[in-house]
Design an enzyme around this catalytic site. Structure first.
Site, PDB file in Angstrom:
ATOM      1  N   ARG A 142      40.816 -46.123   4.323  1.00 51.72           N
ATOM      2  CA  ARG A 142      40.031 -47.377   4.120  1.00 51.72           C
ATOM      3  C   ARG A 142      40.920 -48.452   4.375  1.00 51.72           C
ATOM      4  O   ARG A 142      42.008 -48.357   4.157  1.00 51.72           O
ATOM      5  CB  ARG A 142      39.598 -47.782   2.735  1.00 51.72           C
ATOM      6  CG  ARG A 142      38.755 -48.918   2.408  1.00 51.72           C
ATOM      7  CD  ARG A 142      38.499 -49.347   1.145  1.00 51.72           C
ATOM      8  NE  ARG A 142      37.873 -50.443   0.760  1.00 51.72           N
ATOM      9  CZ  ARG A 142      37.447 -51.119  -0.536  1.00 51.72           C
ATOM     10  NH1 ARG A 142      38.226 -50.583  -1.650  1.00 51.72           N
ATOM     11  NH2 ARG A 142      37.184 -52.341  -0.593  1.00 51.72           N
ATOM     12  N   GLU A 160      53.245 -47.723   9.958  1.00 49.60           N
ATOM     13  CA  GLU A 160      54.140 -46.902  10.984  1.00 49.60           C
ATOM     14  C   GLU A 160      53.486 -46.038  11.705  1.00 49.60           C
ATOM     15  O   GLU A 160      53.920 -45.390  13.106  1.00 49.60           O
ATOM     16  CB  GLU A 160      55.149 -46.133  10.007  1.00 49.60           C
ATOM     17  CG  GLU A 160      55.928 -47.097   9.092  1.00 49.60           C
ATOM     18  CD  GLU A 160      57.178 -46.684   8.218  1.00 49.60           C
ATOM     19  OE1 GLU A 160      58.176 -46.357   8.877  1.00 49.60           O
ATOM     20  OE2 GLU A 160      57.034 -46.445   7.175  1.00 49.60           O
TER      21      GLU A 160
END
Length: 760
Positions: A650, A727
């Site tokens: 989400r 990342e």
């Protein structure tokens, strides 16, 4: 498959969690009212400047500081022979060697550019000029300055991963490939340089310093100076980029703090741009050999991986070239080993997606090479070897929408129009290449703490020691609190970046958002329930006859679900109660956690839960489709189009998530085509230690980047269903570009960056 497409800029947003709310801290930053660490208006300030070594290995024999001390304004010159009774601090995981002195300016020299002295003066200019007059005399010893001088290195057993019989399967495979892939040193180069202001009041130390982890850094300073943790305060409300480099306290922080203690005056130490290349470590250079064996139809039979990274001569750092390799594809026979090669360099550090980034470069280039060896499409070979579970741990995925990412990205990119043969797509004298690269990043989680404060006017404050270095913490914390409380987001004020606030983990490993929103959500729900309880039980309350489960809070007003319900604002309730504030603090620590365990959870990494700590294997995933244009005559490479699809669960704020993913992709462009730490092998000096010579992408290097989200809420990953975003964006970009360059030119470049001399 749910495909979430980016909306147009300027779309309205209600500010609720999951909406595309613009960053709440944005106005302060663009107008200059956001005060960064080195801008703090501290009175009676003096300045420190570092003196760096000019050899790579040896010892400081003597320091001639007489000329420096004679200059006007000079207050102190710190040298290795001074003793300040500091002690070695524990590492990130809580390991500490007891009763060992800490020497921030050691006599032993381990790399060129190591700080060997520091000058403190009334003004920065005086300190700078005096530092130039400090003469350091050395006893020099032989040095290993680059990874290729260090031999094969030492295999680290904990990073060895094996199952099946990889060598036997490779030996009997129909198709085999073997290649070595290399990545150079890379550096963080955040726009905001490192540095700090240190100030003592008796035994209380206050530090203004850009920090990705205020609690962890406060713990280090406390241990250095042997004072209670509560006596150290790290203040870091705004950070101008970190990318992993601002997660811990460094020697220069100790220098500034001890100078401030000795002089009884605040000390400011600003690390210069050139010093930033050796004051802390960037990404280590790596090399890895991959051997893939497959059946004639391209199904993997064996993966054999041998990797190594450089580390310093005085500490071990694992870059983890095999970090992503075991989980990307289905394979029943696997072997991976990681080695360390000692080099006279500053100890490398975490740079966006450490380990996973170079690991993906190797495996994603190798799988592309295998597709050409077998004669099938690079997209098809990835789908054909899709891993339906985690072969390394044997556990099922929590959610893994990498197949959906590949299919959605391919459709949007127009992959089906690709001509298979290298050098077969062109525009005049420009060769066109299309490439794919996949990426992953593990879902790391840690406990967090949050304070919710309801004020008398009905506004809300949220406090956490967590930080915002550009990833949007201020905004998603406000959205989380507003959602859970039932108030408008513009009524929520978020206070971050202060170690005296509620505890939070490091903003690294893509774990902060999932950790901090869980605590904020829990605290806000508790505050909501307390407000409702007060509304039910307050004297003269219009809700005194309402049932316990009938009250709701919407748009900052308390009411029942009936249309004719009375209502009052939260501010009116607080006024009726005569309350100035209501405070609720909650954490996500396990029940029964002691105070000592709580402090350790927020100041060390030992309580971090890895991606396979539970019943599932939990990761974020991405697939990049990249077009390059290569000038046939000059060999110059331009990235001209990118479509990237991600499964990050989400998205708490799609606009900010897309921004983070684009930022990672842009850093991946730099990694593939521009970035390389150039080292003079004679003495270990980084020769391009400035932003003129260390090249990073600018606007001219960045093409249109389209971001697709194919994820679904993953409640194994976090309370609110999100997985890490910060990342995963960079992982897989460099191999996608390298694969596209091969498709365009027919030349396989296996050592980054891809420069024109490697193509001509």
């Amino acid at each position: 498959m749910t495909l979430i497409e980016p909306r147009k800029h300027g779309d309205a947003s209600d500010g609720s969690l999951g909406s595309r709310l613009s960053r709440l801290d944005g106005r302060r930053k663009i107008t200059g009212s956001a005060t960064y660490a080195l801008e703090q208006p501290v009175e009676n300030l003096v300045h420190a400047v570092l003196v760096q070594s000019t050899i790579a290995s040896g010892r400081v024999v003597s320091v001639d500081k007489a000329a420096a001390e004679a200059l006007p304004g000079v207050l102190m010159v710190l040298t290795p022979d001074k003793v300040f009774n500091m002690m070695v601090a524990s590492d990130w995981f809580g390991n500490r060697v007891e009763n060992v002195p800490y020497l921030p300016l050691p006599a032993e020299v381990n790399y060129y550019g190591q700080a060997v002295a520091a000058v403190i003066a009334e003004t920065f200019e005086q300190a700078r000029d005096a530092a130039r007059l400090v003469k350091v005399h050395y006893e020099e010893t032989p040095a290993v300055t680059v990874i290729d001088q260090g031999g094969s290195g030492t295999v680290t057993a904990p990073m060895t991963v094996e199952w099946g019989d990889a060598q036997a399967a490779f030996d009997t495979a129909d198709i085999t490939i073997e290649a070595e892939y290399r990545t150079p040193r890379e550096y963080h180069v955040p726009i905001e340089p490192h540095g700090l202001i240190a100030s003592w009041q008796d035994d209380q130390l206050t530090i203004w310093e850009p920090s990705q982890w205020t609690h962890g850094m406060a713990r280090t300073y406390a241990e250095w100076f042997e004072i209670p943790f509560e006596n150290v305060r790290i203040i870091s409300p705004f950070i101008g980029g970190g990318f992993g480099s601002k997660g811990g306290a460094y020697f220069y922080g100790a220098v500034a703090a001890l100078a401030a203690r000795e002089l009884a005056r605040p000390v400011k130490l600003a690390v210069t741009r050139s010093q930033g290349f050796t004051a802390y470590g960037g990404r280590a250079s790596t090399r890895q050999t991959l051997k893939l064996g497959a059946s004639a139809d391209g199904v993997l039979q064996a993966v054999i991986h041998r990797g190594a990274n450089e580390t310093s001569t005085y500490a071990d750092f694992h870059e983890g070239t095999g970090a992503a390799t075991p989980i990307m594809y289905a394979v029943n026979n696997f072997s991976s080993q990681q080695g360390l090669i000692k080099v006279n360099t500053v100890t490398p550090g975490a740079l966006r997606a450490p380990g996973k980034n170079p690991s993906a470069y190797g495996i994603e280039c190798a799988i592309d090479e295998l597709s050409y060896a077998v004669g099938i499409d690079p997209l098809e070979i990835r789908l054909r070897n899709y891993a339906d579970h985690d072969y390394q741990s044997g556990k099922p995925w929590s959610t893994r929408k990498l197949r959906e990412a590949l299919l959605a990205g391919a459709e949007r990119f127009g992959w089906s129009n690709r001509s298979a043969a290298p050098r077969s797509m062109r525009d005049g004298r420009t060769l066109i290449g299309w490439g794919i690269g996949c990426g992953t990043f593990p879902n790391l989680t840690n406990s967090s703490d949050a304070m919710i404060r309801i004020l008398s006017d009905g506004s809300v404050e949220v406090e956490s020691a967590g930080i915002d270095m550009g990833q949007g913490t201020y905004t998603i914390v406000a959205q989380t609190a507003a959602d859970a409380l039932g108030v408008s987001v513009d009524r929520v004020d978020v206070k971050l970046g202060d170690s005296v606030s509620a505890g939070a983990p490091v903003a690294g490993g893509s774990m902060l958002a999932g950790s901090i929103t869980g605590a904020v959500h829990k605290a806000a729900q508790a505050a909501r329930e307390e407000l409702i309880g007060l509304a039910l039980n307050a004297p003269n309350s219009p809700f005194s006859t309402s049932g316990a489960n009938t009250l709701v809070i919407e748009n900052g007003r308390i009411k029942t679900s009936r249309e004719d319900s009375p209502s009052m604002s939260i501010g009116e309730l607080m006024a009726m109660l005569g309350r100035e504030k209501l405070e609720v603090k909650r954490d996500t620590l396990p029940e029964g956690t002691t105070r000592e365990e709580q402090q350790k959870a927020f100041t060390h990494m030992s309580k971090v839960r890895g991606p396979t700590a539970g019943e599932f294997s939990i990761h974020s995933w991405g697939a990049h489709f990249i077009e390059v244009r290569v000038d046939e005559d000059f060999g110059t490479v331009r990235v001209s189009r990118i479509v990237s699809a991600f499964d990050c669960g989400r998205l708490y704020n799609p606009k900010l998530a897309e921004s983070q993913l684009r930022g990672g992709i842009i850093m991946g462009i730099g990694q593939a085509l521009l970035e390389e730490g150039l080292v003079d092998a004679r003495n270990g000096r980084v020769v391009n230690n400035n932003l003129g010579d260390y090249l990073v992408p600018t606007n001219a290097d960045v093409p249109p980047i389209e971001i697709l989200s194919v994820g679904e809420p993953d409640f194994e990953a976090s309370v609110l269903g999100g997985k890490g975003v910060g990342e995963v964006g960079i992982v897989g970009v460099a191999p996608a570009i390298a694969n596209a360059v091969f498709h365009a030119t027919g030349k396989r470049v296996r050592d980054l960056p891809i420069t024109l001399e490697k193509l001509i």
